[in-house]
Write an enzyme that holds these catalytic residues in place. Structure first.
Site, PDB file in Angstrom:
ATOM      1  N   LYS A 130       0.867  -1.188   0.000  1.00 43.03           N
ATOM      2  CA  LYS A 130       0.000   0.000   0.000  1.00 43.03           C
ATOM      3  C   LYS A 130       0.896   1.227   0.000  1.00 43.03           C
ATOM      4  CE  LYS A 130      -4.360   1.252   0.258  1.00 43.03           C
ATOM      5  NZ  LYS A 130      -5.570   0.549  -0.193  1.00 43.03           N
ATOM      6  N   ASP A 170      -6.974   4.426  -4.543  1.00 39.86           N
ATOM      7  CA  ASP A 170      -7.637   4.305  -3.236  1.00 39.86           C
ATOM      8  C   ASP A 170      -8.247   5.697  -2.999  1.00 39.86           C
ATOM      9  OD1 ASP A 170      -7.773   2.299  -0.798  1.00 39.86           O
ATOM     10  OD2 ASP A 170      -7.404   4.245   0.101  1.00 39.86           O
TER      11      ASP A 170
HETATM   12  P1  NDP Z   1     -12.908   7.939  -2.878  1.00 37.05           P
HETATM   13  O1  NDP Z   1     -11.811   8.916  -2.747  1.00 37.05           O
HETATM   14  O2  NDP Z   1     -13.526   7.713  -4.213  1.00 37.05           O
HETATM   15  O3  NDP Z   1     -14.077   8.280  -1.844  1.00 37.05           O
HETATM   16  C1  NDP Z   1     -13.829   8.340  -0.495  1.00 37.05           C
HETATM   17  C2  NDP Z   1     -15.108   8.679   0.219  1.00 37.05           C
HETATM   18  O4  NDP Z   1     -14.925   8.515   1.623  1.00 37.05           O
HETATM   19  C3  NDP Z   1     -15.520  10.126   0.035  1.00 37.05           C
HETATM   20  O5  NDP Z   1     -16.909  10.223   0.106  1.00 37.05           O
HETATM   21  C4  NDP Z   1     -14.845  10.802   1.219  1.00 37.05           C
HETATM   22  O6  NDP Z   1     -15.428  12.030   1.606  1.00 37.05           O
HETATM   23  C5  NDP Z   1     -15.046   9.785   2.288  1.00 37.05           C
HETATM   24  N1  NDP Z   1     -13.990   9.958   3.297  1.00 37.05           N
HETATM   25  C6  NDP Z   1     -12.658   9.840   3.083  1.00 37.05           C
HETATM   26  N2  NDP Z   1     -11.983  10.081   4.225  1.00 37.05           N
HETATM   27  C7  NDP Z   1     -12.919  10.368   5.136  1.00 37.05           C
HETATM   28  C8  NDP Z   1     -12.849  10.693   6.494  1.00 37.05           C
HETATM   29  N3  NDP Z   1     -11.679  10.778   7.135  1.00 37.05           N
HETATM   30  N4  NDP Z   1     -14.028  10.897   7.154  1.00 37.05           N
HETATM   31  C9  NDP Z   1     -15.222  10.798   6.500  1.00 37.05           C
HETATM   32  N5  NDP Z   1     -15.335  10.493   5.207  1.00 37.05           N
HETATM   33  C10 NDP Z   1     -14.206  10.274   4.541  1.00 37.05           C
HETATM   34  O7  NDP Z   1     -12.325   6.571  -2.288  1.00 37.05           O
HETATM   35  P2  NDP Z   1     -12.833   5.088  -2.522  1.00 37.05           P
HETATM   36  O8  NDP Z   1     -14.302   5.055  -2.683  1.00 37.05           O
HETATM   37  O9  NDP Z   1     -11.963   4.466  -3.536  1.00 37.05           O
HETATM   38  O10 NDP Z   1     -12.430   4.417  -1.123  1.00 37.05           O
HETATM   39  C11 NDP Z   1     -13.339   4.309  -0.017  1.00 37.05           C
HETATM   40  C12 NDP Z   1     -12.889   3.208   0.908  1.00 37.05           C
HETATM   41  O11 NDP Z   1     -12.844   1.968   0.188  1.00 37.05           O
HETATM   42  C13 NDP Z   1     -11.491   3.368   1.521  1.00 37.05           C
HETATM   43  O12 NDP Z   1     -11.490   2.806   2.799  1.00 37.05           O
HETATM   44  C14 NDP Z   1     -10.617   2.510   0.608  1.00 37.05           C
HETATM   45  O13 NDP Z   1      -9.440   2.086   1.253  1.00 37.05           O
HETATM   46  C15 NDP Z   1     -11.566   1.356   0.343  1.00 37.05           C
HETATM   47  N6  NDP Z   1     -11.287   0.543  -0.857  1.00 37.05           N
HETATM   48  C16 NDP Z   1     -11.202   1.105  -2.083  1.00 37.05           C
HETATM   49  C17 NDP Z   1     -10.993   0.302  -3.192  1.00 37.05           C
HETATM   50  C18 NDP Z   1     -11.003   0.850  -4.589  1.00 37.05           C
HETATM   51  O14 NDP Z   1     -10.939   0.045  -5.522  1.00 37.05           O
HETATM   52  N7  NDP Z   1     -11.084   2.143  -4.805  1.00 37.05           N
HETATM   53  C19 NDP Z   1     -10.770  -1.142  -3.055  1.00 37.05           C
HETATM   54  C20 NDP Z   1     -10.967  -1.643  -1.712  1.00 37.05           C
HETATM   55  C21 NDP Z   1     -11.192  -0.809  -0.670  1.00 37.05           C
HETATM   56  P3  NDP Z   1     -14.624  13.397   1.376  1.00 37.05           P
HETATM   57  O15 NDP Z   1     -14.780  13.675  -0.084  1.00 37.05           O
HETATM   58  O16 NDP Z   1     -15.277  14.385   2.254  1.00 37.05           O
HETATM   59  O17 NDP Z   1     -13.190  13.130   1.783  1.00 37.05           O
HETATM   60  O1  2IT Z   2      -7.777  -1.501  -0.794  1.00 35.74           O
HETATM   61  C1  2IT Z   2      -7.743  -1.983  -1.949  1.00 35.74           C
HETATM   62  O2  2IT Z   2      -7.903  -3.190  -2.174  1.00 35.74           O
HETATM   63  C2  2IT Z   2      -7.538  -1.050  -3.062  1.00 35.74           C
HETATM   64  N1  2IT Z   2      -7.456   0.150  -2.844  1.00 35.74           N
HETATM   65  C3  2IT Z   2      -7.390  -1.572  -4.460  1.00 35.74           C
HETATM   66  C4  2IT Z   2      -6.027  -2.171  -4.664  1.00 35.74           C
HETATM   67  C5  2IT Z   2      -5.698  -2.565  -6.073  1.00 35.74           C
HETATM   68  O3  2IT Z   2      -4.525  -2.886  -6.286  1.00 35.74           O
HETATM   69  O4  2IT Z   2      -6.556  -2.562  -6.957  1.00 35.74           O
END
Ligand code: NDP
Ligand code: 2IT
Length: 452
Positions: A130, A170
């Site tokens: 990561k 992420d």
């Molecule tokens: P995005 O940046 O697309 O969206 C993040 C969302 O979470 C936004 O709505 C953001 O709001 C909110 N957020 C972030 N930090 C905070 C905080 N400290 N408090 C409250 N709200 C918060 O990210 P993703 O959708 O890609 O990721 C969301 C989650 O999913 C994370 O935990 C990530 O690690 C996990 N994840 C993502 C994957 C992927 O493929 N993208 C894969 C597996 C897991 P704001 O705009 O206000 O910051």
């Molecule tokens: O937390 C996760 O699994 C991710 N942010 C996606 C990782 C990836 O390599 O696609």
């Protein structure tokens, strides 16, 4: 668990805390896994003798570096970047990059550790890493984001490679940022390889990578419910976050006939009692990815919805919940209220959104509870498929990829069931199932290598 195992576990956690001062998220993630693994390995001497868990909980390498960039006003800005390489026993390091002001080494270490188990669960040849930086993309111009990404990759390029370490997106890193980073990698190295996933479709990206995490989290929920003769159809679902994972989770809920009623961001949450339909969801996607606005605007646009500043959505009554924002966004009190209000299933789209108290509440209540390392693995799984396509220089069709994602999620579910059974009951402890199933493959590969 026998008394001696408890003593061993306590001693182990004490050691983890001592070796990682000021890193609470990392300690939390290790503790949650260790609780299950210690019980599992109680009668498996080899895993003890070769210190397997101790070794998985010590990253192979943590790279930290300075990232300088110039903002639009000509000021020189300095950020800190990292890449945590947790383990590469079963494949190259693989995992996302997070750009958010809250990023610390502890947060990246917890996610790299979790990623090792998650990637193992997918059944693909990928292991855990990561990265990220304490850079806040919010309010930055496109050119500022581009200059930051280029500077970040100017250091990162020497630590990654298509069969070494393959980052992806992420929080704060989507297709735009991946594009800028891939462009810089290509420029520095003169190589066009699958060094990043989540790329644009024009330059080696895979179909359905964008949708995969959110869809996968709902598939996992569907499989848990199916085992109980139930389904998502007609269920009220509370979702947090409003980014990539949250919006695609809502998309799949709609497709399966469920009703998602909330979304959130760091400003608060919106509650739409009528449900977020396809049209409203498209509006949210545009708001978040193009206009880069705040979720509060939803309540101005759709008058029956309400905005709750500074709050999280867990007090809204629901059948199912999908936390998709960030770590520790759901604590013990939130979990208690969800259970009290009748919530029967939780699938974690985010990484470690439930704190340790919350995990114990869900476990004790014996609801259907899927931890992030299992439920959100769909994203990295399609990343793994993107790597395969890049190596073969081909692009698979959407139908093939949809089928593969569905099969992989079901495989993860079944692996959790195989290891998560509870005596004299039909209940599955998906946390234990995910921890043990993820552990076994990595542990056995490490045993095969001897002490390295
Ligand atoms: P995005 O940046 O697309 O969206 C993040 C969302 O979470 C936004 O709505 C953001 O709001 C909110 N957020 C972030 N930090 C905070 C905080 N400290 N408090 C409250 N709200 C918060 O990210 P993703 O959708 O890609 O990721 C969301 C989650 O999913 C994370 O935990 C990530 O690690 C996990 N994840 C993502 C994957 C992927 O493929 N993208 C894969 C597996 C897991 P704001 O705009 O206000 O910051
Ligand atoms: O937390 C996760 O699994 C991710 N942010 C996606 C990782 C990836 O390599 O696609």
């Amino acid at each position: 668990m026998a008394v001696s195992d408890h003593v061993d576990l306590e001693r182990f956690i004490k050691g983890v805390k001592k070796r990682n001062p000021g890193q609470p998220e990392f300690v939390q993630a290790v503790q949650e896994v260790a609780e299950d693994i210690f019980e599992f390995i109680a009668d498996k001497e080899e895993y003890h003798e070769y210190q397997i868990l101790r070794r998985i909980a010590e990253p192979d390498r943590v790279v930290s570096f300075r990232v300088c960039w110039e903002d639009d006003d000509g000021n020189i800005r300095v950020q800190r970047g990292w890449r945590v390489k947790n383990n590469n026993a079963i494949g190259p390091y693989k995992g996302g990059i997070r750009f958010h002001p809250s990023v610390t080494e502890s947060i990246l270490k917890f996610m790299a550790f979790e990623q090792t188990f998650k990637n193992s669960l997918t059944g693909l040849q990928i292991d855990g890493g990561k990265g990220g930086a304490n850079f806040n993309p919010k309010g930055k111009s496109d050119h500022e984001v581009m200059r930051f990404c280029q500077s970040f990759m100017t250091e990162l390029y020497r630590h990654v490679g298509d069969d070494i370490d393959v980052p992806a997106g992420d929080i704060g890193v989507g297709t735009r940022e991946i594009g800028y980073m891939f462009g810089q990698y290509k420029r520095i190295t003169n190589r066009f390889t699958g060094v990043l996933t989540g790329k644009g479709l024009e330059y080696g990206g895979s179909l359905i990578r964008t949708e995969a995490t959110g869809y996968g989290a709902v598939y996992f929920l569907e499989d848990m419910l199916k085992r109980r003769g139930d389904s998502v159809e007609g269920k009220t679902v509370v979702v947090s976050g409003s980014g990539n994972v949250a919006t695609h989770a809502v998309e799949k809920i709609i497709q399966l006939g469920g009703k998602a009623v909330t979304l959130s961001d760091s400003g608060g949450f919106i509650h739409d009692p009528d449900g977020i339909d396809r049209e409203k969801l498209e509006w949210v996607k545009e708001l978040k990815t193009i206009r880069r606005g705040r979720i509060a605007e939803y309540a101005d646009e759709f008058k029956r919805a309400t905005f709750h500043a500074g709050q999280r959505p867990w007090r809204v009554a629901c059948d199912l919940a999908i936390p998709c924002a960030t770590q520790n966004e759901l604590d013990g009190d939130d979990a208690t209220i969800l259970v009290k209000n009748g919530c029967r299933g939780v699938s974690e789209g985010a990484n470690m959104p439930t704190d340790l108290d919350g995990v114990h509440v869900f476990k004790d209540a014996q609801i259907l509870y899927a931890p992030g390392k299992a439920a959100n693995a769909g994203g990295v799984a399609v990343s793994g498929l993107e790597m395969s396509q890049n190596s073969a220089r081909i692009s698979w069709k959407e139908e093939e990829l949809q089928l593969l994602l569905r099969e992989i999620m079901q495989g993860i579910h079944d692996r959790c069931v195989a290891y998560g059974g509870t005596p004299r009951s039909d209940h599955i402890d998906y946390v234990r199932g995910a921890n043990i199933a993820g552990f076994v493959k990595v542990a056995d590969a490490m045993l095969a290598y001897g002490v390295v």
